[in-house]
Motif scaffolding. Structure first.
Motif, PDB file in Angstrom:
ATOM      1  N   SER A  32       0.857  -1.183   0.000  1.00  0.00           N
ATOM      2  CA  SER A  32       0.000   0.000   0.000  1.00  0.00           C
ATOM      3  C   SER A  32       0.894   1.234   0.000  1.00  0.00           C
ATOM      4  O   SER A  32       1.685   1.436   0.920  1.00  0.00           O
ATOM      5  CB  SER A  32      -0.898   0.003   1.237  1.00  0.00           C
ATOM      6  OG  SER A  32      -1.600   1.223   1.348  1.00  0.00           O
ATOM      7  N   ASP A  33       0.760   2.097  -1.016  1.00  0.00           N
ATOM      8  CA  ASP A  33       1.663   3.241  -1.178  1.00  0.00           C
ATOM      9  C   ASP A  33       3.104   2.715  -1.187  1.00  0.00           C
ATOM     10  O   ASP A  33       3.451   1.893  -2.008  1.00  0.00           O
ATOM     11  CB  ASP A  33       1.433   4.287  -0.086  1.00  0.00           C
ATOM     12  CG  ASP A  33       0.048   4.920  -0.201  1.00  0.00           C
ATOM     13  OD1 ASP A  33      -0.451   5.018  -1.338  1.00  0.00           O
ATOM     14  OD2 ASP A  33      -0.520   5.296   0.824  1.00  0.00           O
TER      15      ASP A  33
ATOM     16  N   LEU B 242       2.460   7.271   4.455  1.00  0.00           N
ATOM     17  CA  LEU B 242       1.123   7.006   4.979  1.00  0.00           C
ATOM     18  C   LEU B 242       0.190   8.118   4.531  1.00  0.00           C
ATOM     19  O   LEU B 242       0.428   9.286   4.850  1.00  0.00           O
ATOM     20  CB  LEU B 242       1.155   6.935   6.515  1.00  0.00           C
ATOM     21  CG  LEU B 242       2.118   5.921   7.150  1.00  0.00           C
ATOM     22  CD1 LEU B 242       2.120   6.073   8.662  1.00  0.00           C
ATOM     23  CD2 LEU B 242       1.768   4.509   6.741  1.00  0.00           C
ATOM     24  N   ASN B 243      -0.845   7.731   3.785  1.00  0.00           N
ATOM     25  CA  ASN B 243      -1.820   8.708   3.293  1.00  0.00           C
ATOM     26  C   ASN B 243      -1.150   9.841   2.514  1.00  0.00           C
ATOM     27  O   ASN B 243      -1.533  11.010   2.620  1.00  0.00           O
ATOM     28  CB  ASN B 243      -2.626   9.288   4.463  1.00  0.00           C
ATOM     29  CG  ASN B 243      -3.887   9.989   4.000  1.00  0.00           C
ATOM     30  OD1 ASN B 243      -4.494   9.617   2.994  1.00  0.00           O
ATOM     31  ND2 ASN B 243      -4.279  11.019   4.728  1.00  0.00           N
TER      32      ASN B 243
ATOM     33  N   GLN C  83       1.835  11.056   2.924  1.00  0.00           N
ATOM     34  CA  GLN C  83       2.841  11.777   3.698  1.00  0.00           C
ATOM     35  C   GLN C  83       4.003  10.843   4.054  1.00  0.00           C
ATOM     36  O   GLN C  83       3.792   9.661   4.336  1.00  0.00           O
ATOM     37  CB  GLN C  83       2.232  12.349   4.980  1.00  0.00           C
ATOM     38  CG  GLN C  83       1.064  13.304   4.737  1.00  0.00           C
ATOM     39  CD  GLN C  83       1.482  14.545   3.954  1.00  0.00           C
ATOM     40  OE1 GLN C  83       2.512  15.152   4.251  1.00  0.00           O
ATOM     41  NE2 GLN C  83       0.690  14.907   2.956  1.00  0.00           N
TER      42      GLN C  83
ATOM     43  N   GLU D 248      -3.961  11.017  12.341  1.00  0.00           N
ATOM     44  CA  GLU D 248      -5.012  11.077  11.329  1.00  0.00           C
ATOM     45  C   GLU D 248      -4.590  10.351  10.057  1.00  0.00           C
ATOM     46  O   GLU D 248      -5.377   9.632   9.438  1.00  0.00           O
ATOM     47  CB  GLU D 248      -5.355  12.533  11.013  1.00  0.00           C
ATOM     48  CG  GLU D 248      -6.427  12.703   9.942  1.00  0.00           C
ATOM     49  CD  GLU D 248      -7.725  11.992  10.278  1.00  0.00           C
ATOM     50  OE1 GLU D 248      -8.390  11.497   9.334  1.00  0.00           O
ATOM     51  OE2 GLU D 248      -8.087  11.915  11.471  1.00  0.00           O
ATOM     52  N   ASN D 249      -3.331  10.507   9.656  1.00  0.00           N
ATOM     53  CA  ASN D 249      -2.832   9.808   8.473  1.00  0.00           C
ATOM     54  C   ASN D 249      -2.747   8.299   8.709  1.00  0.00           C
ATOM     55  O   ASN D 249      -2.980   7.507   7.782  1.00  0.00           O
ATOM     56  CB  ASN D 249      -1.462  10.360   8.077  1.00  0.00           C
ATOM     57  CG  ASN D 249      -1.556  11.743   7.462  1.00  0.00           C
ATOM     58  OD1 ASN D 249      -2.530  12.070   6.786  1.00  0.00           O
ATOM     59  ND2 ASN D 249      -0.548  12.573   7.704  1.00  0.00           N
TER      60      ASN D 249
ATOM     61  N   ARG E 239      -4.822   6.635  10.696  1.00  0.00           N
ATOM     62  CA  ARG E 239      -6.209   6.165  10.605  1.00  0.00           C
ATOM     63  C   ARG E 239      -6.653   6.077   9.142  1.00  0.00           C
ATOM     64  O   ARG E 239      -7.392   5.169   8.752  1.00  0.00           O
ATOM     65  CB  ARG E 239      -7.139   7.111  11.374  1.00  0.00           C
ATOM     66  CG  ARG E 239      -6.868   7.289  12.853  1.00  0.00           C
ATOM     67  CD  ARG E 239      -7.178   6.045  13.675  1.00  0.00           C
ATOM     68  NE  ARG E 239      -6.135   5.049  13.678  1.00  0.00           N
ATOM     69  CZ  ARG E 239      -5.033   5.105  14.441  1.00  0.00           C
ATOM     70  NH1 ARG E 239      -4.815   6.133  15.235  1.00  0.00           N
ATOM     71  NH2 ARG E 239      -4.162   4.133  14.406  1.00  0.00           N
ATOM     72  N   ALA E 240      -6.202   7.030   8.310  1.00  0.00           N
ATOM     73  CA  ALA E 240      -6.520   6.989   6.883  1.00  0.00           C
ATOM     74  C   ALA E 240      -5.912   5.754   6.224  1.00  0.00           C
ATOM     75  O   ALA E 240      -6.516   5.127   5.347  1.00  0.00           O
ATOM     76  CB  ALA E 240      -6.032   8.260   6.189  1.00  0.00           C
ATOM     77  N   GLU E 241      -4.704   5.381   6.664  1.00  0.00           N
ATOM     78  CA  GLU E 241      -4.065   4.165   6.155  1.00  0.00           C
ATOM     79  C   GLU E 241      -4.865   2.933   6.553  1.00  0.00           C
ATOM     80  O   GLU E 241      -5.045   2.007   5.747  1.00  0.00           O
ATOM     81  CB  GLU E 241      -2.641   4.063   6.708  1.00  0.00           C
ATOM     82  CG  GLU E 241      -1.846   2.869   6.214  1.00  0.00           C
ATOM     83  CD  GLU E 241      -1.290   3.041   4.816  1.00  0.00           C
ATOM     84  OE1 GLU E 241      -0.605   2.128   4.327  1.00  0.00           O
ATOM     85  OE2 GLU E 241      -1.545   4.095   4.191  1.00  0.00           O
TER      86      GLU E 241
ATOM     87  N   ARG F 153      -8.109   2.823   7.028  1.00  0.00           N
ATOM     88  CA  ARG F 153      -9.323   2.797   6.210  1.00  0.00           C
ATOM     89  C   ARG F 153      -9.031   2.304   4.802  1.00  0.00           C
ATOM     90  O   ARG F 153      -9.826   1.566   4.203  1.00  0.00           O
ATOM     91  CB  ARG F 153      -9.966   4.194   6.177  1.00  0.00           C
ATOM     92  CG  ARG F 153     -10.566   4.628   7.511  1.00  0.00           C
ATOM     93  CD  ARG F 153     -11.409   5.885   7.368  1.00  0.00           C
ATOM     94  NE  ARG F 153     -10.609   7.053   6.994  1.00  0.00           N
ATOM     95  CZ  ARG F 153     -10.037   7.876   7.874  1.00  0.00           C
ATOM     96  NH1 ARG F 153     -10.147   7.644   9.184  1.00  0.00           N
ATOM     97  NH2 ARG F 153      -9.342   8.927   7.469  1.00  0.00           N
ATOM     98  N   GLU F 154      -7.882   2.701   4.257  1.00  0.00           N
ATOM     99  CA  GLU F 154      -7.515   2.249   2.914  1.00  0.00           C
ATOM    100  C   GLU F 154      -7.301   0.738   2.874  1.00  0.00           C
ATOM    101  O   GLU F 154      -7.761   0.056   1.954  1.00  0.00           O
ATOM    102  CB  GLU F 154      -6.248   2.964   2.449  1.00  0.00           C
ATOM    103  CG  GLU F 154      -5.809   2.569   1.043  1.00  0.00           C
ATOM    104  CD  GLU F 154      -4.555   3.292   0.601  1.00  0.00           C
ATOM    105  OE1 GLU F 154      -3.903   2.811  -0.357  1.00  0.00           O
ATOM    106  OE2 GLU F 154      -4.202   4.321   1.222  1.00  0.00           O
TER     107      GLU F 154
END
Length: 221
Positions: free
Chosen positions: A70-71, A124-125, A127, A191-192, A194-196, A198-199
């Motif tokens: 992922s990323d 991550l997200n 960043q 926050e980033n 948590r976004a990871e 969710r992805e």
């Protein structure tokens, strides 16, 4: 008058045969060993009617290892699988073929470790961060999940036999990540992270059901 008595006699004979057949069925208990996509285990089934039985089983000990990118992070982990089940089986033809529905009690989790794909930084997200590690847990299914399937079991007669079943169980995907290193307590980083999560959940959620395939050998008393 003779035709009327013959008709009544035939109907009475047919009813008597049906009642005799219904009374002739005796409840059976089947025990067996199984292997499949939830592991290796055992099963017990009580066929208390020629068309209905109650079945319970448990299997485990299965593990899958794999990775997912992922990323710029590659997640590696071993998925440990085990599951119990309690099902009601319906034999539409009073023979071996049956339809089944009930509940499964899975425990399908993996401890994952995230490694930087390029260099020593994590993305991550969108960043980039310098971190010591990223790790967490991936849950495919746990708790109580609905299950439907169909199968073949010789529980209508005594002795040894084989059985098989194909079905699907609902999943409940969940991803939980944590990280160590400088700046991990920063709200923007959290926050980033948590976004990871969710992805990863969205990607894993493509597996909305888990396939269940079982083969086994049994003995009916």
């Amino acid at each position: 008058m003779m035709k009327k008595w013959l008709t009544v006699g035939m109907m009475t004979a047919l009813l008597g045969t049906g009642m005799s057949s219904a009374h002739a069925f005796e409840s059976n208990v089947t025990v067996g060993a199984l292997a499949g996509t939830t592991g290796v285990g055992a099963e017990a089934s009580w066929r208390f009617h020629e068309r209905v039985s109650l079945t319970a089983n448990y299997a485990g000990g299965l593990s899958w290892d794999g990775d997912y990118e992922s990323d710029d992070v590659t997640y590696e982990g071993d998925l440990d699988i085990s599951a119990g089940a309690l099902k009601l089986d319906f034999y539409p033809f009073a023979g071996r073929f049956y339809l089944t529905a009930g509940a499964m009690f899975p425990d399908m989790e993996a401890n994952v470790i995230g490694r930087p794909t390029n260099g020593g930084t994590y993305e991550l997200n969108g960043q980039t961060y310098n971190l010591d590690s990223v790790h967490g847990k991936l849950t495919i299914a746990d708790g109580v999940q609905p299950y439907v399937g169909l199968g073949w079991r010789s529980s209508h007669r005594n002795g040894f036999g084989f059985f098989s079943e194909l079905g699907v169980m609902a999943t409940n995907i969940d991803v939980s990540l944590s990280a160590s290193g400088s700046g991990t307590n920063d709200p923007d980083f959290q926050e980033n992270l948590r976004a990871e999560e969710r992805e990863l959940e969205q990607d894993a959620d493509k597996l909305s059901v888990y396939p269940v395939a079982v083969l086994g050998i049994s003995y009916t008393f």
